[in-house]
Design a protein around this motif. Sequence first.
Motif, PDB file in Angstrom:
ATOM      1  N   ILE A  73     -35.101  42.655  26.503  1.00 42.91           N
ATOM      2  CA  ILE A  73     -36.098  42.854  27.547  1.00 42.91           C
ATOM      3  C   ILE A  73     -35.342  42.974  28.864  1.00 42.91           C
ATOM      4  CG2 ILE A  73     -36.500  40.374  27.813  1.00 42.91           C
ATOM      5  CD1 ILE A  73     -39.433  41.083  28.549  1.00 42.91           C
ATOM      6  N   PHE A  74     -35.821  43.860  29.707  1.00 41.75           N
ATOM      7  CA  PHE A  74     -35.225  44.077  31.018  1.00 41.75           C
ATOM      8  C   PHE A  74     -36.152  43.432  32.038  1.00 41.75           C
ATOM      9  CE2 PHE A  74     -34.077  47.351  28.093  1.00 41.75           C
ATOM     10  CZ  PHE A  74     -32.745  47.629  28.344  1.00 41.75           C
ATOM     11  N   ILE A  75     -35.657  42.413  32.749  1.00 43.73           N
ATOM     12  CA  ILE A  75     -36.471  41.707  33.739  1.00 43.73           C
ATOM     13  C   ILE A  75     -35.745  41.720  35.076  1.00 43.73           C
ATOM     14  CG2 ILE A  75     -37.586  39.533  34.383  1.00 43.73           C
ATOM     15  CD1 ILE A  75     -37.698  38.788  31.439  1.00 43.73           C
ATOM     16  N   ASN A  76     -36.389  42.331  36.062  1.00 44.94           N
ATOM     17  CA  ASN A  76     -35.826  42.403  37.420  1.00 44.94           C
ATOM     18  C   ASN A  76     -34.373  42.867  37.414  1.00 44.94           C
ATOM     19  OD1 ASN A  76     -38.251  41.567  38.469  1.00 44.94           O
ATOM     20  ND2 ASN A  76     -37.618  39.458  38.770  1.00 44.94           N
ATOM     21  N   GLY A  77     -34.060  43.812  36.544  1.00 46.04           N
ATOM     22  CA  GLY A  77     -32.715  44.365  36.490  1.00 46.04           C
ATOM     23  C   GLY A  77     -31.775  43.648  35.534  1.00 46.04           C
ATOM     24  N   ALA A  78     -32.154  42.463  35.072  1.00 44.38           N
ATOM     25  CA  ALA A  78     -31.316  41.733  34.114  1.00 44.38           C
ATOM     26  C   ALA A  78     -31.711  42.136  32.699  1.00 44.38           C
ATOM     27  CB  ALA A  78     -31.504  40.226  34.294  1.00 44.38           C
ATOM     28  N   VAL A  79     -30.719  42.208  31.814  1.00 43.36           N
ATOM     29  CA  VAL A  79     -30.975  42.514  30.409  1.00 43.36           C
ATOM     30  C   VAL A  79     -30.831  41.216  29.630  1.00 43.36           C
ATOM     31  CG1 VAL A  79     -30.307  43.888  28.412  1.00 43.36           C
ATOM     32  CG2 VAL A  79     -29.972  44.814  30.718  1.00 43.36           C
ATOM     33  N   LEU A  80     -31.887  40.841  28.909  1.00 43.87           N
ATOM     34  CA  LEU A  80     -31.863  39.638  28.096  1.00 43.87           C
ATOM     35  C   LEU A  80     -32.049  40.030  26.641  1.00 43.87           C
ATOM     36  CD1 LEU A  80     -34.400  38.160  30.478  1.00 43.87           C
ATOM     37  CD2 LEU A  80     -32.270  36.970  30.085  1.00 43.87           C
ATOM     38  N   ARG A  81     -31.293  39.403  25.753  1.00 42.97           N
ATOM     39  CA  ARG A  81     -31.456  39.606  24.311  1.00 42.97           C
ATOM     40  C   ARG A  81     -31.708  38.233  23.688  1.00 42.97           C
ATOM     41  NH1 ARG A  81     -28.614  43.702  21.493  1.00 42.97           N
ATOM     42  NH2 ARG A  81     -26.893  43.357  22.896  1.00 42.97           N
ATOM     43  N   VAL A  82     -32.720  38.185  22.832  1.00 49.17           N
ATOM     44  CA  VAL A  82     -33.046  36.911  22.188  1.00 49.17           C
ATOM     45  C   VAL A  82     -32.429  36.874  20.793  1.00 49.17           C
ATOM     46  CG1 VAL A  82     -35.136  36.574  23.547  1.00 49.17           C
ATOM     47  CG2 VAL A  82     -35.289  37.757  21.374  1.00 49.17           C
ATOM     48  N   ASP A  83     -32.003  35.699  20.368  1.00 47.42           N
ATOM     49  CA  ASP A  83     -31.343  35.587  19.067  1.00 47.42           C
ATOM     50  C   ASP A  83     -32.302  35.201  17.942  1.00 47.42           C
ATOM     51  OD1 ASP A  83     -31.793  32.961  19.741  1.00 47.42           O
ATOM     52  OD2 ASP A  83     -29.734  32.298  19.421  1.00 47.42           O
ATOM     53  N   ARG A  84     -33.538  34.899  18.297  1.00 47.56           N
ATOM     54  CA  ARG A  84     -34.555  34.569  17.290  1.00 47.56           C
ATOM     55  C   ARG A  84     -35.914  34.943  17.862  1.00 47.56           C
ATOM     56  NH1 ARG A  84     -32.905  29.262  19.454  1.00 47.56           N
ATOM     57  NH2 ARG A  84     -31.135  29.586  18.123  1.00 47.56           N
ATOM     58  N   LYS A  85     -36.914  34.943  17.000  1.00 53.67           N
ATOM     59  CA  LYS A  85     -38.266  35.246  17.455  1.00 53.67           C
ATOM     60  C   LYS A  85     -38.655  34.219  18.513  1.00 53.67           C
ATOM     61  CE  LYS A  85     -42.976  35.960  15.962  1.00 53.67           C
ATOM     62  NZ  LYS A  85     -43.936  35.960  14.885  1.00 53.67           N
ATOM     63  N   VAL A  86     -39.194  34.717  19.619  1.00 51.35           N
ATOM     64  CA  VAL A  86     -39.503  33.820  20.719  1.00 51.35           C
ATOM     65  C   VAL A  86     -40.691  34.365  21.509  1.00 51.35           C
ATOM     66  CG1 VAL A  86     -37.908  34.949  22.319  1.00 51.35           C
ATOM     67  CG2 VAL A  86     -38.463  32.569  22.673  1.00 51.35           C
ATOM     68  N   SER A  87     -41.438  33.456  22.076  1.00 48.82           N
ATOM     69  CA  SER A  87     -42.493  33.816  23.014  1.00 48.82           C
ATOM     70  C   SER A  87     -42.069  33.284  24.368  1.00 48.82           C
ATOM     71  CB  SER A  87     -43.826  33.197  22.619  1.00 48.82           C
ATOM     72  OG  SER A  87     -44.298  33.771  21.430  1.00 48.82           O
ATOM     73  N   ILE A  88     -42.239  34.108  25.385  1.00 48.22           N
ATOM     74  CA  ILE A  88     -41.900  33.661  26.732  1.00 48.22           C
ATOM     75  C   ILE A  88     -43.109  33.898  27.627  1.00 48.22           C
ATOM     76  CG2 ILE A  88     -39.418  34.028  26.512  1.00 48.22           C
ATOM     77  CD1 ILE A  88     -39.715  36.601  28.079  1.00 48.22           C
ATOM     78  N   GLU A  89     -43.164  33.129  28.679  1.00 45.22           N
ATOM     79  CA  GLU A  89     -44.240  33.272  29.646  1.00 45.22           C
ATOM     80  C   GLU A  89     -43.593  33.500  31.010  1.00 45.22           C
ATOM     81  OE1 GLU A  89     -48.171  30.847  31.265  1.00 45.22           O
ATOM     82  OE2 GLU A  89     -46.725  29.829  29.983  1.00 45.22           O
ATOM     83  N   LEU A  90     -43.933  34.624  31.625  1.00 44.99           N
ATOM     84  CA  LEU A  90     -43.486  34.889  32.990  1.00 44.99           C
ATOM     85  C   LEU A  90     -44.511  34.256  33.917  1.00 44.99           C
ATOM     86  CD1 LEU A  90     -42.471  38.654  32.667  1.00 44.99           C
ATOM     87  CD2 LEU A  90     -40.992  36.646  32.543  1.00 44.99           C
ATOM     88  N   LEU A  91     -44.082  33.319  34.732  1.00 48.84           N
ATOM     89  CA  LEU A  91     -45.004  32.559  35.563  1.00 48.84           C
ATOM     90  C   LEU A  91     -45.231  33.170  36.942  1.00 48.84           C
ATOM     91  CD1 LEU A  91     -43.797  28.967  34.649  1.00 48.84           C
ATOM     92  CD2 LEU A  91     -45.766  30.218  33.741  1.00 48.84           C
ATOM     93  N   ASN A  92     -44.414  34.155  37.288  1.00 45.25           N
ATOM     94  CA  ASN A  92     -44.606  34.816  38.573  1.00 45.25           C
ATOM     95  C   ASN A  92     -44.475  36.319  38.372  1.00 45.25           C
ATOM     96  OD1 ASN A  92     -41.876  34.823  38.063  1.00 45.25           O
ATOM     97  ND2 ASN A  92     -41.286  34.597  40.192  1.00 45.25           N
TER      98      ASN A  92
END
Length: 140
Positions: free
Chosen positions: A15-34
């Motif tokens: 996932i690309f968030i604010n220019g950063a690239v993040l890769r998850v190593d397992r199934k995950v749910s995330i919540e963006l609070l802002n």
Amino acid sequence: MSKSMHLSLKAGERIFINGAVLRVDRKVSIELLNDATFLLENHVLQVEDATTPLRQLYFVAQALLIDPGNSERARAVYRDLHDVTVGTLTQEEIASGLKNAAEMIEAGRTFDALKILRSLFLVESAALTTATDIQPIQAA
């Protein structure tokens, strides 16, 4: 107060968030609070897939999310490419979508512009297929 956004990612997904690239190593749910600009990997268009005018616009628009440091340059390229595309693809549905996408880009709502452009890919494909299927008329 901004509303939160829930996202579910599969193992290995990026996932690309604010220019950063993040890769998850397992199934995950995330919540963006802002408020954050993000792009899911399955919505990222690769350069080799930017083969039509709308896909090229989409590619440039996604650069606004993926590389916010170069957003002014990407926005200028988007405007130039948009102007050319408007002259090339004149179907009413596409023209209306292009206008709406441009308004979203100018308002800083790039994700909404990407959704609009992505929704027009099939319409564009049909229009381009029809245009290439037309054979020139030969004089007798």
